[in-house]
Design a protein around this motif. Structure first.
Motif, PDB file in Angstrom:
ATOM      1  N   VAL A   9     -41.487 -18.207 -12.185  1.00 30.36           N
ATOM      2  CA  VAL A   9     -41.163 -18.175 -10.758  1.00 30.36           C
ATOM      3  C   VAL A   9     -40.675 -19.564 -10.391  1.00 30.36           C
ATOM      4  N   GLY A  10     -39.363 -19.703 -10.319  1.00 26.84           N
ATOM      5  CA  GLY A  10     -38.779 -21.026 -10.098  1.00 26.84           C
ATOM      6  C   GLY A  10     -38.848 -21.503  -8.670  1.00 26.84           C
ATOM      7  N   GLY A  11     -38.956 -20.559  -7.724  1.00 24.74           N
ATOM      8  CA  GLY A  11     -38.998 -20.974  -6.339  1.00 24.74           C
ATOM      9  C   GLY A  11     -38.794 -19.805  -5.397  1.00 24.74           C
ATOM     10  N   ILE A  31     -37.636 -15.910  -5.661  1.00 22.83           N
ATOM     11  CA  ILE A  31     -37.927 -14.780  -4.778  1.00 22.83           C
ATOM     12  C   ILE A  31     -37.251 -15.016  -3.428  1.00 22.83           C
ATOM     13  N   GLU A  32     -36.481 -14.023  -2.990  1.00 22.20           N
ATOM     14  CA  GLU A  32     -35.794 -14.159  -1.698  1.00 22.20           C
ATOM     15  C   GLU A  32     -36.752 -13.833  -0.562  1.00 22.20           C
ATOM     16  N   VAL A  33     -36.759 -14.700   0.440  1.00 20.93           N
ATOM     17  CA  VAL A  33     -37.649 -14.575   1.582  1.00 20.93           C
ATOM     18  C   VAL A  33     -36.815 -14.276   2.831  1.00 20.93           C
ATOM     19  N   ASP A  34     -37.291 -13.345   3.633  1.00 19.43           N
ATOM     20  CA  ASP A  34     -36.623 -12.984   4.885  1.00 19.43           C
ATOM     21  C   ASP A  34     -37.264 -13.779   6.016  1.00 19.43           C
ATOM     22  N   LEU A  90     -29.233 -20.684 -15.616  1.00 17.40           N
ATOM     23  CA  LEU A  90     -29.000 -19.657 -14.597  1.00 17.40           C
ATOM     24  C   LEU A  90     -30.326 -19.185 -14.023  1.00 17.40           C
ATOM     25  N   LYS A  91     -30.389 -19.173 -12.691  1.00 17.68           N
ATOM     26  CA  LYS A  91     -31.578 -18.714 -11.992  1.00 17.68           C
ATOM     27  C   LYS A  91     -31.245 -17.387 -11.299  1.00 17.68           C
ATOM     28  N   LEU A  92     -32.116 -16.394 -11.462  1.00 15.32           N
ATOM     29  CA  LEU A  92     -31.923 -15.092 -10.846  1.00 15.32           C
ATOM     30  C   LEU A  92     -32.740 -14.983  -9.567  1.00 15.32           C
ATOM     31  N   VAL A  93     -32.414 -13.981  -8.757  1.00 15.87           N
ATOM     32  CA  VAL A  93     -33.100 -13.756  -7.485  1.00 15.87           C
ATOM     33  C   VAL A  93     -33.526 -12.296  -7.400  1.00 15.87           C
ATOM     34  N   VAL A  94     -34.733 -12.047  -6.891  1.00 15.43           N
ATOM     35  CA  VAL A  94     -35.206 -10.692  -6.598  1.00 15.43           C
ATOM     36  C   VAL A  94     -35.891 -10.688  -5.241  1.00 15.43           C
ATOM     37  N   ASP A  95     -36.002  -9.494  -4.658  1.00 17.26           N
ATOM     38  CA  ASP A  95     -36.719  -9.386  -3.387  1.00 17.26           C
ATOM     39  C   ASP A  95     -37.557  -8.105  -3.328  1.00 17.26           C
TER      40      ASP A  95
END
Length: 380
Positions: free
Chosen positions: A163-165, A131-134, A103-108
């Motif tokens: 940091v997976g991506g 990391i979510e990018v806008d 499982l990979k999580l996302v943050v911004d």
């Protein structure tokens, strides 16, 4: 079970159309040389996801931990939870990882990153975090050049997280309707996400994955240099919003709602259906587009669209089928004769995700007109 035997309202998936849509997207990704990670929030159905994986998809994208739990239990272990995680959900995420789920999580934002790092330290655990990018100002994420991008990366990297991506979603593509505009946004999405990864790498933070995607930009992309994977979801079924954007035809839409004519208001030119907004959903996504389909496009039982008609209104359990021309009224005799009581129709939806969410199951329709039941996950 034949369509005539299914109680209404019911959600139908045309298997042949679905398979065609899957092959189209997967073939495009193969041509571009990138991995494809479908977003399964559209269907939340293991039968559909198995078809996507069989075609070549690598892993899945989910929008809820309930989806992650259900799909992992069904045998899918490479999962991106593509919503910035609330700290209160970290115990569930950790439980999945300890069961063996990749499982990979996302943050911004730095606050969420620090919460993950603190939770991981407290429980002796390491999370893979993207990391979510806008890239288009649509919703959430960090713009590629913003200083907080490196802040988030450092918080994770220096506290034992991976940091997976980076990942992005060009949701503003839903507001476009020309091939040129979609291609330009696809390139903007690609370039912005690749730039964010470059900045992290230059700061000494490994960032192996670069993930982009929305259905319109995925289909419009001409080249994806620097991108490792693409995500898209609604492509598997398509809908009227996607039709108006220009990425599918009415004949590509694989989801419909089976409905029955239950009455008439002949003087108003209405046929009354047993599928209201509880079946179609309240999503009026086409109302701001060039072609407003009301609550859906009616079709004959064989899937042929009924030109000139629309589901123009809806109450909780009643749908109103009428002329698509607001300035005219269907002939009272024509409406009763063309749509007699008991007649069954298929209604194409505005938004496949929201219409599918109204039902606990799909009736998957084979080319010979028979159907089988496919269950759908619910909840968060």
């Amino acid at each position: 079970m034949k369509l005539e035997q299914i109680d209404t309202p019911a959600a139908l998936i045309d298997i042949a159309r679905m398979q065609k849509n899957i092959a189209r997207m997967q073939g495009h990704m193969n041509t571009l040389g990138v991995a494809f990670r479908p977003h399964v929030k559209t269907t939340k159905c293991i039968d559909v996801v198995r078809a996507q994986i069989a075609a070549g998809a690598r892993g899945i994208t989910v929008s809820t931990l309930k989806e992650a739990e259900a799909f992992y239990a069904a045998g899918v272990d490479d999962i991106l939870y593509a919503v910035s995680i609330a700290p209160s959900k970290l115990p569930r995420a950790l439980a999945l990882r300890r069961q063996g789920c990749n499982l990979k999580l996302v943050v911004d934002n730095p606050t969420a990153a620090a919460a993950i790092a603190a939770f991981g330290d407290q429980h002796g655990a390491s999370f893979e975090v993207w990391i979510e990018v806008d890239t288009d100002g649509h919703r959430s994420g960090i713009t590629p050049e913003h200083e907080s991008l490196l802040d988030v990366g450092r918080i994770l990297h220096e506290n034992g997280m991976t940091v997976g991506g980076v990942m992005t979603h060009a949701g503003s593509s839903y507001e476009l309707d020309t091939a040129e505009a979609l291609a330009a946004l696809a390139e903007q999405e690609r370039a912005g996400c690749v730039r964010a990864a470059q900045r992290l790498r230059e700061a000494g933070i490994a960032c192996p994955e670069v993930s982009v995607g929305s259905t319109p930009t995925a289909l419009a992309a001409a080249q994806l240099e620097g991108v490792t994977e693409v995500r898209a979801g609604v492509y598997v079924l398509f809908d009227l919003v996607m039709h108006n954007i220009g990425v599918c035809s009415l004949e590509d839409i694989a989801l419909s709602v089976l409905a029955t004519v239950i009455g008439h208001q002949a003087d108003k030119g209405w046929a009354i259906l047993d599928a209201g907004w509880m079946a179609m959903s309240r999503d009026r996504g086409t109302s701001n587009q060039a072609h407003d389909f009301g609550y859906g496009q009616p079709c004959l039982l064989n899937g042929t669209p009924l030109a000139g008609y629309v589901v123009s209104g809806a109450n909780q359990e009643h749908g109103i089928l009428s002329s698509a021309d607001e300035g005219s009224r269907a002939d009272s005799q024509d409406i009763t004769q063309r749509f007699p009581i008991g007649m069954k129709l298929r209604i194409l939806p505005n938004h496949a995700c929201s219409t599918g969410a109204q039902f606990p199951e799909y009736h998957a329709v084979t080319p010979d007109g028979h159907s089988v039941q496919w269950m759908r996950f619910h909840g968060w």
